[in-house]
Design an enzyme around this catalytic site. Structure first.
Site, PDB file in Angstrom:
ATOM      1  N   ASP A  10       0.907  -1.177  -0.081  1.00  0.00           N
ATOM      2  CA  ASP A  10       0.066  -0.032  -0.232  1.00  0.00           C
ATOM      3  C   ASP A  10       0.841   1.113  -0.198  1.00  0.00           C
ATOM      4  O   ASP A  10       2.035   1.147   0.275  1.00  0.00           O
ATOM      5  CB  ASP A  10      -1.045   0.024   1.314  1.00  0.00           C
ATOM      6  CG  ASP A  10      -1.759   1.360   1.254  1.00  0.00           C
ATOM      7  OD1 ASP A  10      -2.378   1.601   0.120  1.00  0.00           O
ATOM      8  OD2 ASP A  10      -1.931   1.718   2.164  1.00  0.00           O
ATOM      9  N   GLY A  43      -3.051   9.010  -4.556  1.00  0.00           N
ATOM     10  CA  GLY A  43      -4.070   9.131  -5.123  1.00  0.00           C
ATOM     11  C   GLY A  43      -3.888  10.710  -5.730  1.00  0.00           C
ATOM     12  O   GLY A  43      -4.686  11.217  -6.589  1.00  0.00           O
ATOM     13  N   CYS A  73      -4.501  -1.223  -1.820  1.00  0.00           N
ATOM     14  CA  CYS A  73      -4.549   0.201  -2.252  1.00  0.00           C
ATOM     15  C   CYS A  73      -5.632   0.438  -3.113  1.00  0.00           C
ATOM     16  O   CYS A  73      -5.533   0.087  -4.249  1.00  0.00           O
ATOM     17  CB  CYS A  73      -3.278   0.899  -2.515  1.00  0.00           C
ATOM     18  SG  CYS A  73      -3.226   2.606  -3.253  1.00  0.00           S
ATOM     19  N   CYS A 183     -10.643   4.168   0.492  1.00  0.00           N
ATOM     20  CA  CYS A 183      -9.339   4.326   0.601  1.00  0.00           C
ATOM     21  C   CYS A 183      -9.115   3.338   1.573  1.00  0.00           C
ATOM     22  O   CYS A 183      -9.650   3.536   2.732  1.00  0.00           O
ATOM     23  CB  CYS A 183      -8.824   5.556   0.859  1.00  0.00           C
ATOM     24  SG  CYS A 183      -7.107   5.669   1.230  1.00  0.00           S
ATOM     25  N   THR A 184      -7.887   2.403   1.768  1.00  0.00           N
ATOM     26  CA  THR A 184      -7.586   1.464   2.707  1.00  0.00           C
ATOM     27  C   THR A 184      -7.041   2.434   4.006  1.00  0.00           C
ATOM     28  O   THR A 184      -6.968   1.594   5.199  1.00  0.00           O
ATOM     29  CB  THR A 184      -6.486   0.561   2.444  1.00  0.00           C
ATOM     30  OG1 THR A 184      -5.613   1.242   1.942  1.00  0.00           O
ATOM     31  CG2 THR A 184      -7.167  -0.582   1.514  1.00  0.00           C
TER      32      THR A 184
END
Length: 262
Positions: A10, A43, A73, A183-184
């Site tokens: 991620d 992002g 991700c 979003c994680t």
């Protein structure tokens, strides 16, 4: 290969929310986690930059012998997973915002999605919305600045609460009854969100579904470990190892957290 680790990467610490669900469901499996915090947030990068970072992370996990890779991700999944699956032989598990269950269960027919710019602008997100949200109004909101605050451990800070209020208020005014976390990193904000959301607004993230899919893919490929012992978990970060450790220090499992220049 069966006793090799499940690889997870991620753009930082957020994917540990996915790791928790995988470890809970598959306690005998070993895992290797890469936190690419130096390049967070993904992002706000270009599609090519996201692809290049995803390839870098994948190749490092493959060098460490991973038998399956979880792209923990949303932004990396939506921008890179097709290429990764075409290029490398191991199975990949991706993550998408959980639009389908929210759309199926929404009574107001209005669903909010809080995600990064890279996820919301991707073709995969839009195709998912088109396929699963017929008759549902999707209200998108970029969570600009949230990943950086979470990476700094400022989950309950005034700055985080102010941003969340700013992002969530218009969704509530529009009448959403489901909030999808795209979003994680964002599951770590759930306690704060619950303080500001009305009781009827449900929060959905992808963690449990990703863990179930990981288990299913291991089964399909005969990749389950034959170990009866609890798994060992290695975590690597190219930023602050103490911060990564902060997000997983409550686990009772055997873990190692290290800085790695990648």
């Amino acid at each position: 290969m069966n006793n090799s680790a499940i690889g997870i990467f991620d753009s930082g610490v957020g994917g540990t929310s996915i790791w928790r669900e995988i470890e809970k469901l598959l306690p005998n499996e070993n895992t290797i986690y890469l936190a690419d915090s130096n390049n967070a947030p993904y992002g706000e990068k270009t599609s090519q930059q996201i692809l290049d970072l995803s390839v870098k992370n994948t190749e490092l996990l493959l060098e460490k012998g991973c038998k399956l890779i979880v792209v923990a991700c949303n932004t990396a999944t939506t921008n890179a997973i097709s290429y990764l699956r075409e290029t490398y032989a191991v199975p990949f598990i991706g993550i998408e915002p959980a639009l389908k269950p929210a759309a199926l269960q929404s009574k107001s027919k209005k669903v909010g999605v809080l995600a990064t710019k890279g996820t919301l602008s991707s073709s995969l997100f839009h195709s998912t919305a088109k396929n699963h949200a017929n008759g549902i109004r999707i209200i998108e909101q970029e969570g600009k600045g949230l990943v950086t605050l979470i990476e700094q451990g400022k989950i309950t800070s005034d700055a985080t609460k102010m941003l969340l209020e700013k992002y969530v208020k218009p969704m509530l005014e529009d009448g959403v009854d489901y909030l999808v976390l795209g979003c994680t990193h964002y599951p770590y904000l759930i306690p704060v969100l619950k303080e500001m959301l009305p009781e009827h607004v449900q929060i959905i993230d992808s963690g449990e579904a990703v863990a179930r899919q990981t288990k299913a893919v291991l089964a399909e490929n005969n990749l389950f470990t034959d170990s009866k012992s609890m798994g060992f978990h290695e975590f690597y970060t190219n930023a602050d190892a103490a911060m990564l450790n902060h997000f997983i220090k409550d686990t009772k499992r055997s873990i190692r957290v290290e800085y790695l220049n990648f």
